[in-house]
Write a protein that holds these residues in place. Structure first.
Motif, PDB file in Angstrom:
ATOM      1  N   LYS A 178     -13.636  11.372  -4.592  1.00  0.00           N
ATOM      2  CA  LYS A 178     -12.883  10.733  -5.671  1.00  0.00           C
ATOM      3  C   LYS A 178     -12.953  11.586  -6.929  1.00  0.00           C
ATOM      4  O   LYS A 178     -13.991  12.121  -7.275  1.00  0.00           O
ATOM      5  N   TYR A 185      -8.964  13.511  -4.510  1.00  0.00           N
ATOM      6  CA  TYR A 185      -7.967  12.464  -4.762  1.00  0.00           C
ATOM      7  C   TYR A 185      -8.353  11.664  -6.001  1.00  0.00           C
ATOM      8  O   TYR A 185      -9.501  11.678  -6.443  1.00  0.00           O
ATOM      9  N   THR A 186      -7.366  10.973  -6.537  1.00  0.00           N
ATOM     10  CA  THR A 186      -7.609  10.028  -7.628  1.00  0.00           C
ATOM     11  C   THR A 186      -7.003   8.681  -7.243  1.00  0.00           C
ATOM     12  O   THR A 186      -6.034   8.628  -6.468  1.00  0.00           O
ATOM     13  N   ILE A 187      -7.588   7.631  -7.760  1.00  0.00           N
ATOM     14  CA  ILE A 187      -7.053   6.291  -7.523  1.00  0.00           C
ATOM     15  C   ILE A 187      -5.977   6.022  -8.569  1.00  0.00           C
ATOM     16  O   ILE A 187      -6.253   6.043  -9.765  1.00  0.00           O
ATOM     17  N   ALA A 246      -4.959   0.177  -2.102  1.00  0.00           N
ATOM     18  CA  ALA A 246      -5.029   1.200  -3.136  1.00  0.00           C
ATOM     19  C   ALA A 246      -3.960   2.255  -2.904  1.00  0.00           C
ATOM     20  O   ALA A 246      -3.626   2.578  -1.764  1.00  0.00           O
ATOM     21  N   THR A 247      -3.456   2.782  -3.997  1.00  0.00           N
ATOM     22  CA  THR A 247      -2.591   3.954  -3.945  1.00  0.00           C
ATOM     23  C   THR A 247      -3.418   5.102  -4.488  1.00  0.00           C
ATOM     24  O   THR A 247      -4.023   4.986  -5.551  1.00  0.00           O
ATOM     25  N   ILE A 248      -3.456   6.186  -3.727  1.00  0.00           N
ATOM     26  CA  ILE A 248      -4.220   7.356  -4.159  1.00  0.00           C
ATOM     27  C   ILE A 248      -3.296   8.567  -4.244  1.00  0.00           C
ATOM     28  O   ILE A 248      -2.314   8.665  -3.510  1.00  0.00           O
ATOM     29  N   ILE A 295     -12.548   8.961   2.425  1.00  0.00           N
ATOM     30  CA  ILE A 295     -11.723   8.213   1.466  1.00  0.00           C
ATOM     31  C   ILE A 295     -11.809   6.725   1.757  1.00  0.00           C
ATOM     32  O   ILE A 295     -11.997   5.910   0.846  1.00  0.00           O
ATOM     33  N   LEU A 355     -13.356   3.958  -0.828  1.00  0.00           N
ATOM     34  CA  LEU A 355     -12.568   2.817  -1.310  1.00  0.00           C
ATOM     35  C   LEU A 355     -13.250   1.494  -0.949  1.00  0.00           C
ATOM     36  O   LEU A 355     -13.181   0.530  -1.715  1.00  0.00           O
ATOM     37  N   GLU A 398       0.987  11.191  -2.182  1.00  0.00           N
ATOM     38  CA  GLU A 398       0.437   9.853  -2.432  1.00  0.00           C
ATOM     39  C   GLU A 398       0.304   9.100  -1.120  1.00  0.00           C
ATOM     40  O   GLU A 398       1.193   9.158  -0.271  1.00  0.00           O
TER      41      GLU A 398
END
Length: 122
Positions: free
Chosen positions: A3, A7-9, A21-23, A50, A54, A84
């Motif tokens: 994280k 990737y970022t949330i 969640a959308t990452i 991931i 999450l 995404e």
């Protein structure tokens, strides 16, 4: 931890027992240079990590992947074509200090990864 690096949330909705969640993938991350040069693919182990991270976000607990009873890699994630992803994770207590999860990583109607696992609280 992947994280805020791989990737970022972008968004996260946590309802009792389910998280969506959308990452956003960091398409410039160095992992894509080696996996694979000229044809980047998100590694399967990263998809598993991931999902675990999450689940940690959803439960507020530090978790360890204890048992992946079922783990399916259905399609490759090209970060340049699919920057995404949507993660849908159902989770519930499964005995003392264990959480059962069912996770899916997808984009629109394409599922890339599915996992049923048991995570232990550490």
């Amino acid at each position: 931890m992947l994280k805020n690096d791989l990737y970022t949330i972008i968004s996260l909705e946590n309802h009792s027992g389910a998280v969506s969640a959308t990452i956003g993938l960091n398409v410039q991350h160095q992992i894509f240079e080696g996996h694979f040069p000229g044809q980047p693919v998100l590694p399967g182990v990263c998809m598993m990590q991931i999902a675990k991270e999450l689940a940690e976000e959803a439960t507020g607990k530090k978790l360890f992947l204890n048992n992946a009873a079922q783990c399916k890699f259905l399609s490759m994630v090209d970060p340049q074509k699919t920057p995404e992803l949507t993660a849908v994770i159902d989770y519930k207590e499964a005995g003392e200090n264990n959480i059962a999860v069912n996770a899916v990583l997808k984009s629109a109607e394409t599922a890339f990864f599915k996992m049923s696992a048991r995570l232990s609280v550490i």
